[in-house]
Design a protein around this motif. Structure first.
Motif, PDB file in Angstrom:
ATOM      1  N   LEU B  64       0.730  -1.244   0.001  1.00 14.24           N
ATOM      2  CA  LEU B  64       0.060   0.147   0.235  1.00 14.24           C
ATOM      3  C   LEU B  64       0.979   1.071  -0.137  1.00 14.24           C
ATOM      4  CD1 LEU B  64      -2.630   1.508   0.313  1.00 14.24           C
ATOM      5  CD2 LEU B  64      -2.647   1.221   2.818  1.00 14.24           C
ATOM      6  N   PHE B  65       1.836   1.366   0.808  1.00 15.11           N
ATOM      7  CA  PHE B  65       2.732   2.426   0.923  1.00 15.11           C
ATOM      8  C   PHE B  65       3.522   2.661  -0.397  1.00 15.11           C
ATOM      9  CE2 PHE B  65       6.745   4.534   2.879  1.00 15.11           C
ATOM     10  CZ  PHE B  65       6.239   5.478   2.964  1.00 15.11           C
ATOM     11  N   ILE B  66       3.865   1.470  -1.114  1.00 10.84           N
ATOM     12  CA  ILE B  66       4.538   1.831  -2.410  1.00 10.84           C
ATOM     13  C   ILE B  66       3.279   2.600  -3.266  1.00 10.84           C
ATOM     14  CG2 ILE B  66       5.340   0.755  -4.449  1.00 10.84           C
ATOM     15  CD1 ILE B  66       6.435  -1.567  -2.752  1.00 10.84           C
ATOM     16  N   TYR B  70       4.044   6.221  -5.020  1.00 12.48           N
ATOM     17  CA  TYR B  70       4.013   6.201  -6.508  1.00 12.48           C
ATOM     18  C   TYR B  70       2.863   7.170  -6.943  1.00 12.48           C
ATOM     19  CZ  TYR B  70       3.606   4.678 -11.303  1.00 12.48           C
ATOM     20  OH  TYR B  70       3.525   4.405 -12.898  1.00 12.48           O
ATOM     21  N   TYR B  71       1.529   7.189  -6.377  1.00 15.00           N
ATOM     22  CA  TYR B  71       0.303   7.818  -7.113  1.00 15.00           C
ATOM     23  C   TYR B  71       0.231   9.044  -6.292  1.00 15.00           C
ATOM     24  CZ  TYR B  71      -0.980   3.711  -9.661  1.00 15.00           C
ATOM     25  OH  TYR B  71      -1.062   2.738 -10.316  1.00 15.00           O
ATOM     26  N   ALA B 110      10.462   5.389  -7.146  1.00 13.44           N
ATOM     27  CA  ALA B 110       9.092   5.554  -6.369  1.00 13.44           C
ATOM     28  C   ALA B 110       9.195   4.265  -5.055  1.00 13.44           C
ATOM     29  CB  ALA B 110       7.900   5.358  -6.819  1.00 13.44           C
ATOM     30  N   VAL B 111       9.572   3.128  -5.673  1.00 17.45           N
ATOM     31  CA  VAL B 111       9.606   2.023  -4.793  1.00 17.45           C
ATOM     32  C   VAL B 111      10.740   2.213  -3.928  1.00 17.45           C
ATOM     33  CG1 VAL B 111      10.351  -0.640  -4.978  1.00 17.45           C
ATOM     34  CG2 VAL B 111       8.778   0.254  -6.419  1.00 17.45           C
TER      35      VAL B 111
END
Lengths: 261, 238
Positions: B64-66, B70-71, B110-111
């Motif tokens: 979820l945190f990824i 990212y978004y 992002a990751v």
């Protein structure tokens, strides 16, 4: 002029008043023993003198130099506190040797760190470090552990660890050496070897303050004895005065219990 | 596709897996140390927000945190989920140059951010436990010998902390190796993603199982290294 002069030290933890105005002075080369039951404030007093606790009020002087005065307590910086501590050495009840260093390194560590501040360190580092090490070996030899220079604390008995701790404290040439119940964590056999080392220091005129429950030892080694009870000094004098000519009822009761045992 | 070309294909994905692992480790350890100091601060204005932050990060799934990392920036920027600023970033990583898709590089960033923050939080709690377990007497012994606070920490406390946290840290590091697989949630071509792509394009399922060999070898190597570290610190008791 006395070497150490302590005036009216008080200290509270929350609402508990642990020290209720402690004053005494100590001459150079003298040995002072502090006796009294657990919880009477002996250890707190030593911790205040070594700035491990900050006294609430009072004055601490060494050779006329004021180390602590409650009037300007707020302006005392970390660096001043550090400098103040260098006047004293402290030997703990549970040794507190650094486990990752061997005996020699335990004794050398602080002097080597100190030496880095010397103006000629950059040019003479090698010689300075060699001198520190030589002195450390000498101290370790004096406490009878020259064969154990490369041993780690976990390989030593409690008595040996405490002797290293004494050598470590001496390595910085303190003006006064404090002992906080140095034998309380040791069995009677090992207690003897520590007491012999402390007596040895006394004959070399080391100025010492010893918190102890070893009454016979306190009587033998001290020039001055203080009996503390409930944050006060209730009796103070030479060993003969305190032990043989006891004035205070509280002191009498305390010593009587020791004599029974 | 024969065994050898599949191995090569998977090795490329494994390169990305390793890169994510190493970068996370290098960045999360110092950040975790910083978090641990903040969470032990005497100033509650630093301590409380840090502890809340650690609670949140440890409380939500890493996957979820990824997605959040990212978004969220793009959503906040112009409310358009179709456009993503991470997709415009090219890190010029050459590890998987054969890969037809270059767009993964921005997403890798992002990751990486998500992993570093997530692992820094876990590490910080391990560090805090280690630091708080060193007895007060060690600090006091240093102070009465005239050492400064930083000398006490670096010369006395740190090595004892390291010795105590190596087992817990080893666990977390091994978990990290396997957590890298979560990167395929936003289509980073790490090893599992490579194998899955093969499953769909070549109708081969065994490469997916074959990836286990890469993980096992890598974790095996790490275990040996970490045991070595533990052994090196076993000369003293703390």
């Amino acid at each position: 002029m006395s070497l150490l002069d302590v005036r009216n030290i008080t200290k509270s933890f929350g609402k508990t008043e642990v020290l209720k105005g402690i004053s005494f002075s100590l001459e150079k080369g003298n040995v002072l023993s502090i006796i009294g039951s657990s919880g009477s404030g002996k250890t707190t007093l030593l911790r205040c003198l070594n700035f491990l606790e900050m006294p609430d009020s009072g004055i601490i002087r060494v050779c006329d130099k004021v180390l602590f005065d409650d009037a300007d307590k707020a302006t005392l910086t970390d660096e001043q506190i550090r400098q103040n501590r260098l006047h004293f050495g402290l030997v703990f009840q549970n040794f507190n040797l650094f486990p990752q260093y061997n005996v020699l390194e335990n004794v050398c560590l602080a002097p080597k760190l100190q030496a880095k501040a010397l103006p000629n360190y950059k040019t003479d580092a090698k010689q300075i470090l060699a001198d520190i090490e030589e002195k450390a070996r000498h101290l370790i030899d004096e406490v009878g552990l020259s064969a154990k220079c490369n041993a780690y604390p976990c390989e030593l008995s409690g008595g040996q660890q405490q002797r290293v701790a004494i050598a470590r404290a001496l390595a910085l040439n303190p003006e006064i050496l404090f002992f906080d119940e140095p034998t309380s964590a040791l069995d009677p056999e090992l207690t003897g070897e520590i007491l012999r080392v402390i007596k040895g220091l006394a004959t070399k005129n080391m100025t010492m303050v010893i918190v102890t429950h070893e009454m016979q030892f306190a009587r033998d080694v001290s020039d001055q004895v203080i009996f503390m009870d409930d944050g006060h000094i209730v009796e103070q004098g030479t060993p003969a005065q305190v032990f043989d000519n006891t004035q205070n009822e509280r002191t009498k009761a305390f010593l009587a219990r020791f004599n029974e045992g | 596709m024969n065994f050898w070309t599949i191995t090569q294909e998977l090795l490329q994905g494994f390169g990305i897996t390793c890169l994510l692992f190493i970068m996370t480790l290098i960045l999360a350890i110092p950040l975790g140390l910083l978090f641990s100091f903040c969470s032990m601060s005497k100033l509650s204005i630093i301590k409380v927000p840090t502890r809340i932050f650690i609670w949140v990060i440890r409380g939500i799934p890493l996957m979820l945190f990824i997605f959040v990392i990212y978004y969220l920036p793009s959503l906040l920027a112009d409310g358009n989920a179709a456009f993503n600023i991470f997709n415009t970033i090219d890190l010029k990583i050459t590890i998987a140059s054969g890969s037809s898709e270059l767009l993964w590089q921005g997403r890798f960033l992002a990751v990486l951010i998500a992993f570093v923050i997530n692992y820094a939080c876990y590490f910080s709690e391990i560090f805090r436990g280690g630091i708080e377990s060193v007895s007060q007497g060690q600090y006091e012994a240093g102070y009465v010998l005239g050492m400064t606070k930083s000398q006490v920490f670096f010369k006395i406390v740190l090595k004892q902390v390291i010795k105590r946290i190596v087992p817990a840290l080893s666990n977390e590091i091994i978990t990290l190796v396997k957590d890298t697989a979560l990167a395929n949630a936003i289509a980073i071509p790490e090893i599992i993603k490579c194998a899955k792509d093969m499953a769909s394009s070549q109708a081969l399922i065994w490469p997916l199982f074959y990836t286990a060999v890469f993980y096992l070898l890598f974790v095996g190597l790490l275990t040996v290294v970490l045991n070595q570290v533990e052994k090196k610190l076993s000369y003293f008791k703390a």
